[in-house]
Design an enzyme around this catalytic site. Structure first.
Site, PDB file in Angstrom:
ATOM      1  N   ASN A  12       0.867  -1.184   0.000  1.00 45.88           N
ATOM      2  CA  ASN A  12       0.000   0.000   0.000  1.00 45.88           C
ATOM      3  C   ASN A  12       0.904   1.235   0.000  1.00 45.88           C
ATOM      4  OD1 ASN A  12      -1.795   2.070   0.487  1.00 45.88           O
ATOM      5  ND2 ASN A  12      -2.363   1.397   2.555  1.00 45.88           N
ATOM      6  N   TRP A  13       0.962   1.888  -1.144  1.00 42.83           N
ATOM      7  CA  TRP A  13       1.867   3.034  -1.266  1.00 42.83           C
ATOM      8  C   TRP A  13       1.326   4.268  -0.541  1.00 42.83           C
ATOM      9  CZ3 TRP A  13       3.516   3.210  -7.178  1.00 42.83           C
ATOM     10  CH2 TRP A  13       4.176   2.009  -7.491  1.00 42.83           C
ATOM     11  N   LYS A  14       0.060   4.236  -0.160  1.00 43.92           N
ATOM     12  CA  LYS A  14      -0.592   5.417   0.439  1.00 43.92           C
ATOM     13  C   LYS A  14      -0.378   6.615  -0.498  1.00 43.92           C
ATOM     14  CE  LYS A  14      -0.118   3.187   4.866  1.00 43.92           C
ATOM     15  NZ  LYS A  14      -0.044   3.286   6.318  1.00 43.92           N
ATOM     16  N   HIS A 104      -9.469   1.110   5.253  1.00 45.65           N
ATOM     17  CA  HIS A 104      -8.168   1.344   5.888  1.00 45.65           C
ATOM     18  C   HIS A 104      -8.352   2.332   7.037  1.00 45.65           C
ATOM     19  CE1 HIS A 104      -4.039   2.509   6.555  1.00 45.65           C
ATOM     20  NE2 HIS A 104      -3.684   1.412   5.908  1.00 45.65           N
ATOM     21  N   GLU A 106      -6.744   4.773   7.949  1.00 45.68           N
ATOM     22  CA  GLU A 106      -6.546   6.197   7.600  1.00 45.68           C
ATOM     23  C   GLU A 106      -7.793   6.777   6.941  1.00 45.68           C
ATOM     24  OE1 GLU A 106      -2.840   5.491   5.545  1.00 45.68           O
ATOM     25  OE2 GLU A 106      -1.960   4.935   7.472  1.00 45.68           O
ATOM     26  N   GLU A 174      -5.080  -4.923  10.594  1.00 44.18           N
ATOM     27  CA  GLU A 174      -4.057  -3.902  10.796  1.00 44.18           C
ATOM     28  C   GLU A 174      -4.329  -3.166  12.105  1.00 44.18           C
ATOM     29  OE1 GLU A 174      -2.051  -2.564   6.917  1.00 44.18           O
ATOM     30  OE2 GLU A 174      -3.863  -1.378   7.158  1.00 44.18           O
ATOM     31  N   GLY A 180       2.863   2.219  10.887  1.00 40.95           N
ATOM     32  CA  GLY A 180       3.844   3.290  10.784  1.00 40.95           C
ATOM     33  C   GLY A 180       4.558   3.599  12.088  1.00 40.95           C
ATOM     34  N   SER A 220       3.802  -2.178  10.368  1.00 40.86           N
ATOM     35  CA  SER A 220       5.256  -2.241  10.580  1.00 40.86           C
ATOM     36  C   SER A 220       5.875  -3.574  10.153  1.00 40.86           C
ATOM     37  CB  SER A 220       5.596  -1.904  12.039  1.00 40.86           C
ATOM     38  OG  SER A 220       5.206  -0.568  12.334  1.00 40.86           O
ATOM     39  N   GLY A 241       3.050  -1.081   4.298  1.00 41.06           N
ATOM     40  CA  GLY A 241       3.029   0.345   3.979  1.00 41.06           C
ATOM     41  C   GLY A 241       4.432   0.836   3.678  1.00 41.06           C
ATOM     42  N   GLY A 242       5.078   1.427   4.664  1.00 40.05           N
ATOM     43  CA  GLY A 242       6.389   2.058   4.481  1.00 40.05           C
ATOM     44  C   GLY A 242       7.411   1.191   3.768  1.00 40.05           C
TER      45      GLY A 242
END
Ligand code: 13P
Length: 262
Positions: A12-14, A104, A106, A174, A180, A220, A241-242
């Site tokens: 997930n590149w966000k 998600h 966010e 999640e 993150g 993470s 993610g990251g």
């Protein structure tokens, strides 16, 4: 009998990487995985770029026959009409998107998406032939008050309302506190909640669906901890993610698969 669930590693590149950066990223990732046996069907790789990158990434994947699945990060509850700024699931399907993230944390937090809206988005995805990747998870306050599984279980129960038993879905656990933060859940925590989520799928959609549906862990995930998650019987992959934005790191997460023999 045990059903084999193909592990799914989803990036997930966000809101990262514009369409020019996406070209370079996809080419480098493909190159980094060139000699790996990872794309022989033993693992599925999914990329979830921003909307503005989808056409570019789709073109690249098609032209070079790169075996990455494409997914969007969100969709509208509606298929067409006067909904300025929204993106239709029908349009995503035309771009060869196979998947779409729904719910998600966010989106829940910054866009006030309720369980009801998320349920409507799941319906919109299925109506348009997209596989919803239904994201659920508890905040640290929820964790303190209710334990780890109550909130994600409740979220999934609502998201699965009206979903047919034969629907193709993916579920992603999640924990919000792990996203993150560099502080991933322990493999045991992930296993416990993923197993409970599989029970919800069994309750709502039946045993067949529970056995074939992939339940991912996200929060993470890195190349250094992917092995510990993938060893757990109810964790079928990761929503990253990251670490999905760093070619070598994401490639290492994907490559891990061939060592586990799942
Ligand atoms: P991180 O891997 O950066 O913790 O993000 C997880 C996530 O939110 C994926 O959807």
């Amino acid at each position: 009998m045990a059903v084999t669930r193909v592990p799914f590693i989803a990036g997930n590149w966000k809101m990262n990487l514009d369409h020019l950066q996406a070209v370079a990223f996809v080419q480098k990732l493909h190159w980094a995985l060139k000699d790996a046996k990872h794309l022989d069907g033993s693992v599925e790789v999914g990329l979830f770029p921003p909307f503005t990158d989808l056409r570019t990434v789709q073109t690249l994947i098609d032209a070079d026959k790169i075996p990455f699945a494409l997914g969007a990060q969100d969709l509208s509850t509606k298929d067409a009409g006067a909904y300025t700024g929204e993106v239709s699931g029908a349009f995503l399907a035309k771009l060869n998107c196979a998947y779409v993230l729904i719910g998600h944390s966010e989106r829940r937090e910054y866009h006030a998406e309720t369980d009801q809206v998320i349920s409507e988005k799941v319906q919109a995805a299925l109506r348009n032939g997209l596989v919803p990747v239904i994201c659920v998870g508890e905040t640290s306050e929820d964790l303190e008050k209710f334990g780890a599984s109550a909130v994600p279980v409740g979220q999934l129960e609502i998201a699965l309302e009206g979903v047919p038993a034969d629907a193709d879905i993916v579920v992603a656990y999640e924990p919000v506190w792990a996203i993150g933060s560099g502080q991933a859940a322990t493999p045991e925590q992930a296993q416990e909640v993923c197993a409970k989520l599989r029970e919800v799928i069994a309750d709502k959609l039946g045993q067949d669906a529970a056995q074939r549906t992939r339940v991912l862990y996200g929060g993470s995930v890195k190349s250094s901890n992917i092995a510990s998650f993938m060893r757990e019987p109810d964790v079928d992959g990761a929503l990253v993610g990251g670490a999905s934005l760093v070619v070598d790191e994401f490639a290492a997460i994907i490559r891990f698969q061939k060592h586990v023999g799942v």
